[in-house]
Design a protein around this motif. Structure first.
Motif, mmCIF file in Angstrom:
data_model
loop_
_atom_site.group_PDB
_atom_site.id
_atom_site.type_symbol
_atom_site.label_atom_id
_atom_site.label_comp_id
_atom_site.label_asym_id
_atom_site.label_seq_id
_atom_site.Cartn_x
_atom_site.Cartn_y
_atom_site.Cartn_z
ATOM 1 N N GLU A 82 -34.026 -93.514 -0.712
ATOM 2 C CA GLU A 82 -35.273 -92.735 -1.340
ATOM 3 C C GLU A 82 -36.633 -93.391 -0.798
ATOM 4 O OE1 GLU A 82 -35.343 -92.293 -5.676
ATOM 5 O OE2 GLU A 82 -33.212 -92.047 -5.689
ATOM 6 N N TYR A 83 -36.673 -93.867 0.125
ATOM 7 C CA TYR A 83 -37.739 -94.581 0.856
ATOM 8 C C TYR A 83 -38.744 -93.748 1.750
ATOM 9 C CZ TYR A 83 -37.632 -99.096 -0.637
ATOM 10 O OH TYR A 83 -37.395 -100.159 -1.578
ATOM 11 N N ASP A 84 -39.906 -93.531 1.611
ATOM 12 C CA ASP A 84 -40.680 -92.576 2.210
ATOM 13 C C ASP A 84 -40.628 -92.762 3.851
ATOM 14 O OD1 ASP A 84 -41.599 -91.065 -0.164
ATOM 15 O OD2 ASP A 84 -42.696 -93.054 -0.547
ATOM 16 N N TYR A 85 -40.833 -94.026 4.250
ATOM 17 C CA TYR A 85 -40.953 -94.653 5.642
ATOM 18 C C TYR A 85 -39.901 -95.779 5.869
ATOM 19 C CZ TYR A 85 -45.309 -92.112 5.263
ATOM 20 O OH TYR A 85 -46.506 -91.149 5.187
ATOM 21 N N GLY A 100 -32.460 -91.312 9.993
ATOM 22 C CA GLY A 100 -32.317 -90.259 9.062
ATOM 23 C C GLY A 100 -32.150 -90.599 7.758
ATOM 24 N N TRP A 101 -32.491 -91.853 7.370
ATOM 25 C CA TRP A 101 -32.794 -92.431 5.795
ATOM 26 C C TRP A 101 -33.790 -91.562 5.151
ATOM 27 C CZ3 TRP A 101 -32.704 -97.634 8.603
ATOM 28 C CH2 TRP A 101 -31.393 -97.936 8.852
ATOM 29 N N GLY A 102 -33.574 -91.545 3.959
ATOM 30 C CA GLY A 102 -34.548 -90.958 3.273
ATOM 31 C C GLY A 102 -35.677 -90.031 3.627
ATOM 32 N N GLY A 103 -36.813 -90.738 4.089
ATOM 33 C CA GLY A 103 -37.923 -90.201 4.488
ATOM 34 C C GLY A 103 -38.275 -90.001 6.013
#
Length: 140
Positions: A82-85, A100-103
């Motif tokens: 759920e991280y934006d960056y 490709g994680w969260g943001g």
């Protein structure tokens, strides 16, 4: 998923003992300076070391930031969902840090300070400080 009320930024490295720790410390300081309480921070490594690299702690102390007692920690893609960056420090080129994680994923492509002379680590430190300032300017 990006939140409209807050911004979540994670700094990820392999060992979480150098670059990501420096970025996290500068980000904490900048968050305080700018009263950016809406920003949530995280740092971690995909294969964390036992402790922060000694030379890294020394050069950070030179600029008034004590990170000597921080413990590197493991971070997983689930932690970052759920991280934006998610900002990696240069490990992506070696296929160590998954993208490709969260943001939005960004790679700062910084040299690893481990085993480098203090002068070289200072250069890396100063570059990280500059990039953290630019990131805050972008998010303002």
């Amino acid at each position: 998923m990006r939140s409209t009320n807050s911004t979540k930024i994670a700094f990820v490295c392999v060992q979480n003992a150098g670059r990501s720790q420096m970025a996290f410390a500068f980000e904490e300081r900048e968050r305080t300076r700018r009263n950016a309480t809406h920003i949530t921070l995280l740092t971690g490594g995909t294969n964390p070391a036992v402790h922060v690299h000694e030379t890294v702690a020394q050069v950070m102390a030179e600029v008034g930031l004590d990170i000597a007692d921080r413990d590197p920690r493991e971070v997983t893609p689930d932690d970052l969902a759920e991280y934006d960056y998610v900002i990696t420090m240069g490990c992506a080129a070696n296929d160590v840090c998954p993208f490709g994680w969260g943001g939005e994923s960004r790679d700062w492509a910084l040299d690893d300070p481990h085993g480098k002379l203090p002068e070289e680590v200072r250069e890396i430190r100063d570059e990280i400080e500059r990039r953290v300032g630019e990131l805050f300017d972008e998010l303002a």
